[in-house]
Design an enzyme around this catalytic site. Structure first.
Site, mmCIF file in Angstrom:
data_model
loop_
_atom_site.group_PDB
_atom_site.id
_atom_site.type_symbol
_atom_site.label_atom_id
_atom_site.label_comp_id
_atom_site.label_asym_id
_atom_site.label_seq_id
_atom_site.Cartn_x
_atom_site.Cartn_y
_atom_site.Cartn_z
ATOM 1 N N GLY A 1 1.260 -1.451 0.231
ATOM 2 C CA GLY A 1 0.348 0.460 -0.294
ATOM 3 C C GLY A 1 0.994 1.511 0.012
ATOM 4 N N GLY A 2 0.436 2.678 -0.518
ATOM 5 C CA GLY A 2 0.430 3.700 -0.554
ATOM 6 C C GLY A 2 1.295 3.786 0.936
ATOM 7 N N ASP B 1 -6.123 6.924 10.823
ATOM 8 C CA ASP B 1 -7.640 7.024 10.239
ATOM 9 C C ASP B 1 -8.169 6.900 11.984
ATOM 10 O OD1 ASP B 1 -8.627 7.375 7.710
ATOM 11 O OD2 ASP B 1 -7.714 5.315 7.266
ATOM 12 N N LYS C 1 -17.048 4.282 -3.401
ATOM 13 C CA LYS C 1 -17.022 4.334 -4.954
ATOM 14 C C LYS C 1 -17.687 4.897 -5.764
ATOM 15 C CE LYS C 1 -12.567 4.059 -2.950
ATOM 16 N NZ LYS C 1 -11.610 4.148 -2.102
ATOM 17 N N VAL D 1 -6.088 5.603 -6.341
ATOM 18 C CA VAL D 1 -5.983 5.040 -8.007
ATOM 19 C C VAL D 1 -5.678 6.034 -9.230
ATOM 20 C CG1 VAL D 1 -7.923 4.022 -9.596
ATOM 21 C CG2 VAL D 1 -7.058 3.219 -6.804
ATOM 22 N N ASP E 1 -5.407 44.201 32.771
ATOM 23 C CA ASP E 1 -6.390 44.118 31.967
ATOM 24 C C ASP E 1 -7.688 44.320 33.566
ATOM 25 O OD1 ASP E 1 -8.351 43.780 29.564
ATOM 26 O OD2 ASP E 1 -7.333 41.641 29.579
ATOM 27 N N ASP F 1 -4.778 39.989 28.419
ATOM 28 C CA ASP F 1 -5.165 38.019 27.451
ATOM 29 C C ASP F 1 -5.159 38.306 26.170
ATOM 30 O OD1 ASP F 1 -7.848 40.142 28.148
ATOM 31 O OD2 ASP F 1 -8.677 37.939 26.865
HETATM 32 C C1 GDG Z 1 -8.277 5.366 1.692
HETATM 33 C C2 GDG Z 1 -9.716 6.629 1.295
HETATM 34 C C3 GDG Z 1 -7.166 7.777 0.323
HETATM 35 C C4 GDG Z 1 -6.722 -1.549 -6.083
HETATM 36 N N1 GDG Z 1 -6.782 -2.455 -6.508
HETATM 37 C C5 GDG Z 1 -5.329 -3.328 -6.970
HETATM 38 C C6 GDG Z 1 -4.529 -2.357 -5.761
HETATM 39 N N2 GDG Z 1 -4.854 -1.476 -5.776
HETATM 40 C C7 GDG Z 1 -4.657 0.084 -4.619
HETATM 41 C C8 GDG Z 1 -4.386 1.167 -5.525
HETATM 42 C C9 GDG Z 1 -3.947 1.583 -4.402
HETATM 43 C C10 GDG Z 1 -5.546 1.186 -3.362
HETATM 44 O O1 GDG Z 1 -5.211 0.278 -3.173
HETATM 45 C C11 GDG Z 1 -6.351 1.820 -3.087
HETATM 46 O O2 GDG Z 1 -6.355 3.402 -2.326
HETATM 47 P P1 GDG Z 1 -7.459 4.440 -2.806
HETATM 48 O O3 GDG Z 1 -7.230 5.967 -2.187
HETATM 49 O O4 GDG Z 1 -8.001 4.517 -3.968
HETATM 50 O O5 GDG Z 1 -8.322 4.115 -1.474
HETATM 51 P P2 GDG Z 1 -9.035 3.197 -0.453
HETATM 52 O O6 GDG Z 1 -8.370 2.409 -0.439
HETATM 53 O O7 GDG Z 1 -10.618 4.059 0.297
HETATM 54 O O8 GDG Z 1 -8.027 4.268 0.655
HETATM 55 C C12 GDG Z 1 -8.959 7.465 0.320
HETATM 56 C C13 GDG Z 1 -6.163 6.369 0.774
HETATM 57 O O9 GDG Z 1 -7.068 6.151 2.194
HETATM 58 C C14 GDG Z 1 -5.247 7.107 1.439
HETATM 59 O O10 GDG Z 1 -4.917 8.129 1.914
HETATM 60 O O11 GDG Z 1 -6.809 8.427 -1.093
HETATM 61 O O12 GDG Z 1 -9.503 7.969 0.273
HETATM 62 O O13 GDG Z 1 -10.475 6.153 1.202
HETATM 63 O O14 GDG Z 1 -3.055 2.307 -4.206
HETATM 64 O O15 GDG Z 1 -3.376 0.391 -6.552
HETATM 65 N N3 GDG Z 1 -2.995 -3.210 -5.649
HETATM 66 C C15 GDG Z 1 -2.615 -4.108 -6.141
HETATM 67 N N4 GDG Z 1 -3.813 -4.876 -6.313
HETATM 68 C C16 GDG Z 1 -5.170 -4.529 -6.985
HETATM 69 O O16 GDG Z 1 -5.377 -4.760 -7.643
HETATM 70 N N5 GDG Z 1 -1.722 -4.499 -5.726
#
Ligand code: GDG
Length: 727
Positions: A30-31, A141, A278, A377, A498, A679
């Site tokens: 994940g990111g 979160d 979504k 995404v 004051d 103050d």
């Molecule tokens: C929450 C918030 C916010 C998806 N399918 C596959 C896959 N993914 C990865 C994508 C992306 C991640 O999952 C989804 O991230 P999103 O941001 O689109 O959505 P949420 O999971 O709902 O995340 C959202 C996020 O937190 C961060 O703060 O942006 O708004 O709801 O990275 O690439 N990855 C792989 N295979 C898949 O089939 N490997």
């Protein structure tokens, strides 16, 4: 320098049990895991969270703990029951729908709330095993909204940041939650509260002002003696990871393979977790209308629909899955032919190389959530477009739309608009596509995930430093001793006090702030000492202050220095002060009173004040800003000054201020001990006027010229009471 502790519901690892019963560890891609990887893997930094399975056997727990320790992770073990009630229940069936404006889906159950509280406490206990006072703690979160508050109770001075990954709803929606106060208080345990967008931030600040009655200045709140910063930090992606993956031979090989089976048609891509926020059914509806309205695209375009399984034990998600299955079947049944499938539907996740191949192949990405905190995404799609060909159709309800304004931005509820946007995307000339891609890529490269992490942590450090510099000014036993030493050694003392906010708290109506018995006793004993010369220096009118305090042996400076009176003498005022302007300004203030229920005008001899303490919070601030700009414009040539105090806007003659009045008094009564307490920012003029060896004390926690600070009027009374006991 302490360590950094990241806390989220899930650890960035997946633990699976193999057929043989062995534990298998898979790192998460994940990111967030990537972005924070550079942080938690360093030194003795650590990531704390649930490892993703519930373990019954102690031997399994020990094994998991040891294995994770070697990866700088620390597990919080949750039982199946806790997962059901806290995670699937309160987090995903109460908070998630409410925060995404699906409040009709939200369930309010005490048992779920209690489990949520219990698990947040469990996280706190686990944290206490590893946290030290100089650590930096970053909580993530909606599953852990109470945690910052719990940490604060245990470690009052530790540095805590909180980031919300989903939207923060408008107060009108948030207020529906029976536990809104507890949730806000929990979040306010952090020193820095971060959101993806400015809108989330302002919704949060509005909820704070209505629920906890705390107002903010440029996102800064003061709670007790702690300053809290609220700000937006739009989360980025690991840009290079997606760009490199799109360029990798393995991805290209997969693209060639997919292309071979799909033929030479246009492709629309849709990728989401299974979630009602979504907008997947609505997107399918749009595709249906599109094929109907533009029949020439039949057999020439396909939708690749990837739905990643998620929360499949929650009833609403099961229903959604059935709905998506049904819609896909209906559209494919209606338009499909022997050699063309309108929708290629996958209910599973793919490895990164496949995902990158899809991003590369797609002519259009349709990212049309009903509501999304950010949405990564769409950012990954843009980063994967190495040839800059492709179009993004993006919902204005996603946080990312604020950054990616070069996408075709749509309202997902406006079907006609989205159908047209899809058509526009499919027919956009390549040159135009490149232009938009180029701009979006530049933005995403710069504001990537590493930038996001750095911005957040730097800001947290800043706010901590600010708190510390305020804390060093805070009066403690040692400083009280220093003040007392100076006081007892001196012979001629001058006090500038004051009134509102310093000696008494604020009341909704100014006339309610009369001094009580306790304050009168303190002031009496302070003024009875022949070596003390006490001056009340206030913005209030002379009649009120005269009637409340006139019997004491003290001087008075009223209306910010318009009226001055030494004890036993007559009131004097500054010569040549004109009052004519009041007839022009008062009707304007009255007009604002008519437009703003709860506000009132106070007329003083040489000034006018518009009070808004009783006005609906956000509305009062808005009106105050309106009035200030209106009056500043009008008063430019009138020798007037507009002052913004605590819930009051005051307009007065520019020649008058507390500093000038204080100087006059210091000349008249030379002293070897001078002390000033105040103050608000009108008191800053007094502080500036006091010689360096004087004692200046700011009441509250904001930045000030004063040497020291004290928490509130109670602290002031204690201090003055103590001083008054000495000769
Ligand atoms: C929450 C918030 C916010 C998806 N399918 C596959 C896959 N993914 C990865 C994508 C992306 C991640 O999952 C989804 O991230 P999103 O941001 O689109 O959505 P949420 O999971 O709902 O995340 C959202 C996020 O937190 C961060 O703060 O942006 O708004 O709801 O990275 O690439 N990855 C792989 N295979 C898949 O089939 N490997």
């Amino acid at each position: 320098m302490g360590k950094t502790i990241i806390i989220s519901n899930r650890l960035p690892v997946k633990i699976l049990k193999s057929a043989k019963g062995e534990l298998v560890y898979k790192p998460s891609e994940g990111g967030l895991a990537t972005g924070l990887g550079s942080i938690y893997r360093k030194g003795n930094n650590v990531w704390l969270g649930w490892p993703g399975l519930s373990f019954k056997k102690d031997s399994d727990k020990t094994e998991v703990t040891q294995k994770l320790k070697s990866e700088n992770m620390f597990p919080v073990f949750l039982t199946a029951e806790e997962i059901k009630l806290y995670y699937e229940g309160f987090s995903n069936e109460t908070l998630w729908p409410t925060f995404h404006y699906f409040n009709q889906y939200a369930i309010y159950k005490k048992s779920l709330w209690e489990a949520y509280e219990k698990v947040n406490k469990k996280f706190c206990e686990a944290l206490m095993e590893i946290a030290e006072p100089e650590d930096t703690i970053w909580v993530h979160d909606y599953q852990l909204l109470l945690l910052p508050g719990l940490i604060r109770q245990q470690m009052p001075n530790v540095s805590v940041g909180f980031f919300l990954h989903i939207p923060f709803p408008s107060y009108e929606v948030f207020r529906l939650l029976p536990w809104r106060k507890e949730l806000i208080d929990g979040m306010l345990g952090a020193d820095l509260v971060g959101f993806h967008t400015y809108d989330d931030m302002r919704h949060f600040l509005s909820a704070v002002s209505r629920i906890s009655y705390l107002s903010n200045k440029r996102g800064q709140l003061t709670k007790g003696n702690r300053v809290i910063q609220v700000d937006s930090f739009p989360m980025g992606i690991d840009y290079d990871k997606y760009a490199n993956s799109a360029a990798s031979p393995e991805t290209i090989k997969r693209e060639v393979r997919f292309r071979a089976s799909l033929g030479d048609q246009k492709l629309i891509l849709s990728i989401d977790r299974l979630d009602y926020s979504k907008g997947i059914p609505a997107r399918l509806g749009i595709f249906d209308i599109f094929l109907q309205n533009f029949p020439k695209y039949q057999k020439r375009v396909s939708l690749i629909l990837i739905v990643v399984p998620s929360r499949d034990k929650v009833e609403k998600y099961k229903e959604l899955k059935r709905e998506v299955d049904l819609l896909v079947g209906r559209i494919n049944g209606r338009y499909g032919t022997m050699n063309w499938t309108p929708i290629h539907y996958f209910y599973r996740s793919f490895p990164l190389e496949d995902l990158s191949a899809f991003y590369r192949m797609a002519d259009v990405a349709m990212v049309t959530p009903m509501r999304d905190g950010m949405n990564l995404v769409c950012k990954e799609f843009v980063a994967s477009k190495l040839d800059k060909k492709g179009v993004l159709v993006l919902s204005e309800m996603a946080g990312s739309s604020k950054e990616l304004s070069d996408a075709i931005i749509i309202n997902p509820n406006d079907k006609t608009q989205v159908v047209d946007a899809l058509h526009q995307a499919l027919t956009m000339p390549e040159e135009e596509q490149s232009l938009h891609m180029d701009t979006m890529q530049a933005t995403l490269k710069r504001y990537n995930i590493h930038h996001w992490v750095k911005m957040f942590l730097d800001r947290l450090e800043d706010i901590k430093e600010r708190q510390q510099s305020l804390a060093t000014k805070r009066i403690d036993e040692e400083t009280v001793q220093i003040i007392m030493d100076k006081y007892t050694k001196s012979k001629k003392r001058l006090f500038f006090l004051d009134y509102d906010g310093t000696l008494v708290p604020f009341y909704s109506r100014p006339e309610q702030a009369s001094p009580g018995k306790e304050l009168l006793e303190i002031l009496t004993s302070l003024t009875e000492n022949p070596n003390n010369h006490v001056v009340i220096i206030s913005g209030r009118d002379r009649k009120t202050l005269g009637s409340w305090l006139g019997h004491l042996k003290m001087d008075m400076i009223c209306e910010h220095g318009v009226w001055l009176r030494a004890h036993g003498e007559e009131w004097e005022t500054i010569d040549s002060l004109s009052n004519e302007w009041k007839s022009d300004i008062k009707p304007i203030l009255e007009m604002y009173v008519n437009k703003t229920p709860g506000s009132l005008v106070e007329e003083k001899d040489y000034s006018l004040a518009w009070h808004y303490r009783k006005v609906d919070p956000g509305f009062g601030d808005l009106r105050a800003r309106e009035i200030v700009s209106h009056l500043k414009y009008l008063s430019a040539n009138m020798n007037l000054q507009v002052l913004e105090g605590d819930m009051v806007v005051e307009i007065k003659n520019i020649e008058v201020n507390k500093g000038k009045a204080a100087c006059k008094w210091m000349e008249r009564y030379p002293s070897d001990f001078i002390m000033a307490l105040g103050d608000d920012w009108t008191d800053e003029d007094t502080f500036k006027a006091i010689p360096k060896d004087g004692v200046t004390i700011k009441v509250g926690s904001a930045n000030s010229e004063a040497k020291y600070s004290i928490e509130n009027h109670t602290g002031v009374r204690d201090l003055l009471g103590l001083i008054a006991k000495n000769k």
